[in-house]
Design an enzyme around this catalytic site. Sequence first.
Site, short mmCIF file in Angstrom:
data_model
loop_
_atom_site.label_atom_id
_atom_site.label_comp_id
_atom_site.label_asym_id
_atom_site.label_seq_id
_atom_site.Cartn_x
_atom_site.Cartn_y
_atom_site.Cartn_z
N CYS A 85 7.91 75.70 37.40
CA CYS A 85 9.17 75.45 38.10
C CYS A 85 9.82 76.72 38.63
O CYS A 85 10.49 76.69 39.66
CB CYS A 85 10.12 74.69 37.19
N CYS A 100 14.27 70.31 28.24
CA CYS A 100 13.05 69.91 28.95
C CYS A 100 12.01 69.41 27.96
O CYS A 100 11.61 70.13 27.03
CB CYS A 100 12.50 71.07 29.76
N LYS A 126 6.81 68.69 48.69
CA LYS A 126 7.86 69.69 48.88
C LYS A 126 7.69 70.40 50.22
O LYS A 126 6.59 70.81 50.58
CB LYS A 126 7.83 70.71 47.74
N ARG A 142 10.82 65.82 48.11
CA ARG A 142 11.92 66.38 47.33
C ARG A 142 12.92 67.10 48.24
O ARG A 142 12.78 67.12 49.47
CB ARG A 142 11.36 67.34 46.28
N CYS A 160 12.95 79.11 34.15
CA CYS A 160 13.22 77.67 34.15
C CYS A 160 14.13 77.34 32.97
O CYS A 160 14.42 78.19 32.13
CB CYS A 160 11.92 76.87 34.08
N CYS A 219 6.52 76.32 30.24
CA CYS A 219 5.28 75.55 30.27
C CYS A 219 4.54 75.90 31.54
O CYS A 219 5.07 76.62 32.39
CB CYS A 219 5.58 74.04 30.17
N ARG A 227 19.86 65.56 39.23
CA ARG A 227 19.61 66.59 40.25
C ARG A 227 20.09 66.06 41.60
O ARG A 227 19.82 64.92 41.97
CB ARG A 227 18.12 66.91 40.29
#
Length: 591
Positions: free
Chosen positions: A504, A461, A237, A152, A455, A500, A83
């Site tokens: 995200c 993932c 964040k 982040r 996501c 999940c 990323r």
Amino acid sequence: MDIIAKLRDIPLDELHPNERLKVESDYLRGTLEESLAELATGAVAEDDTQLTKFHGFYQQDDRDLRDERRHQKLEPLYSFMVRLRLPGGLVTPKQWQTLDDVASRYANGTLRITTRQTFQYHGVLKENLRPHLQTIHQAMVDTIAACGDVNRNVICTANPHRSAIHRQVYELSHQISARLLPRTRAYHEIFLGEERVAGGAQEREPDRSEPKAGSGQGALDPQEPLYTRHYLPRKFKVALAIPPENDVDLFAHDVGFIADVVAGELRGFTVCIGGGMGMTHGEPTTFPRLSDPIGYCSLAAVPAVAEAIMRVQRDNGNRRDRKRARLKYTVEEMGLDAFKAEVERHLGEALAPARDYHFDDNGDRLGWIQGDDGLWHYGLFVQNGRIADFPDGPQLRTGLREIAEQHDGDLVLTTNQNVIITQVDASRREAIDALLDRHRLGVETSPLRRNAMACVAFPTCGLAMAESERYLPSLIDKLDTVMGDAGLADDAIIVRMTGCPNGCARPYLAEIGFVGKAPGRYNLYLGGGFSGQRLNKLYRENIDETTILETLTPLIQRYAAEREADEPFGDFVIRIGVIKETTAGREFHGA
């Protein structure tokens, strides 16, 4: 009390294992050199899998192939998700071409726009990690702190070329990112081949433009003056938004700065703290939470305020239980007023009272819009952020590559996973339209699809419990039919899906949210705010597609027949009593 003093009195066996790992990692070096040199496996050592996150990548494996490889007595097909750190999401045409080249050379041939306004790559093999990172470094891009227990990628309302105010906010995102960047040189030594200097890390050079430090701002560690060798309890964040557009979902983040614009001038920012999306199924002590305003600061003070908030979280966050380690839980446990007082102690001055603000929606401006300087900008929809050439569909990767080769304006990523082609002179619009048409990029899509996000989930993932990116488009097909039958084909409802409960794609802000529970089964949430100002609430649990459609069809039909003028779907289901309003994160699980 600072973090070093606090942790000195806590036995290591009472801390989460990750805390010891960070302390003993030699400022995030660990045994990564040895792990990368080990050719007998595609993985890195177990402890190093935690440290790689601080450098911007995760170890994953192809879950579609797990059983087959196990039967063949082979290890999982390990690879890495990489990323980028890309504050504000801007990429020059030359950088775009390099990042596109890297996707073919070292990854799986696609780029994916994340909900944090950056790119991530999938399928990067261990032997390709170093050349991947070195190539993007040459393009003046890195992955430092894109993951891990650090600040982040800093996000902001998209497109700095749209107005002078957008440019100012974009520049602030870079200032915050630079100020909160870890100072260890581990990334440069391990992945870029730089020689380790005496002492192990470069000292942080003082920024003479920084406000004078308050009583709580002394350097605790010469190698990591902000983070110390303990780093943060969890990820951190920061988002900046310009009302009336909440395209960053500002309230979903640890820290939010809301621009205060008066008569076309950016005066300052309302400061919000305590947002975060993740939770754990079946554990009511974990919950999503929206941030709360704590005050107001000037333009010049924004980086210092962000640092002060981070310091309070560093010193007070939960280091025993990672499920309760985000800043949102620190705010819940300390109380908003006490947390604010600590922020002001670090700043050495009080925040001013918060200012009023108003948001209209949390979507992107798609299609052509004109900036203040007369240049044009095209917002391009990218379904679920995946830039690839799709069979019988848009040739996104080829088309955007060709645009980057022919256009001299920047390309900007959005937190809704779209792309903005910026700085187009009126005389060049026809040429851009021709490129869009040739590669089927400007095809009209339904408002439902344009406002949907998913996501990645399977196959890469490791946390995924259900499909998301690969499944949501087909579900939207069916929901589009339901919307059309109800006479709502031109109406927007915010739909989001994750595989999940970690959140995200920010599903807990959606008017209709799906959170994976098991293969083919989802929890259904209703009642989020159209402008990202309200959490939704669980409506049905562990249901399959048939039940999803049986549940939503009559609600959408009723919405078409009974809604008030301009009433969003999330407001409607609360007004008619289908679902109760969630007024605070701690009430998310209540009836």
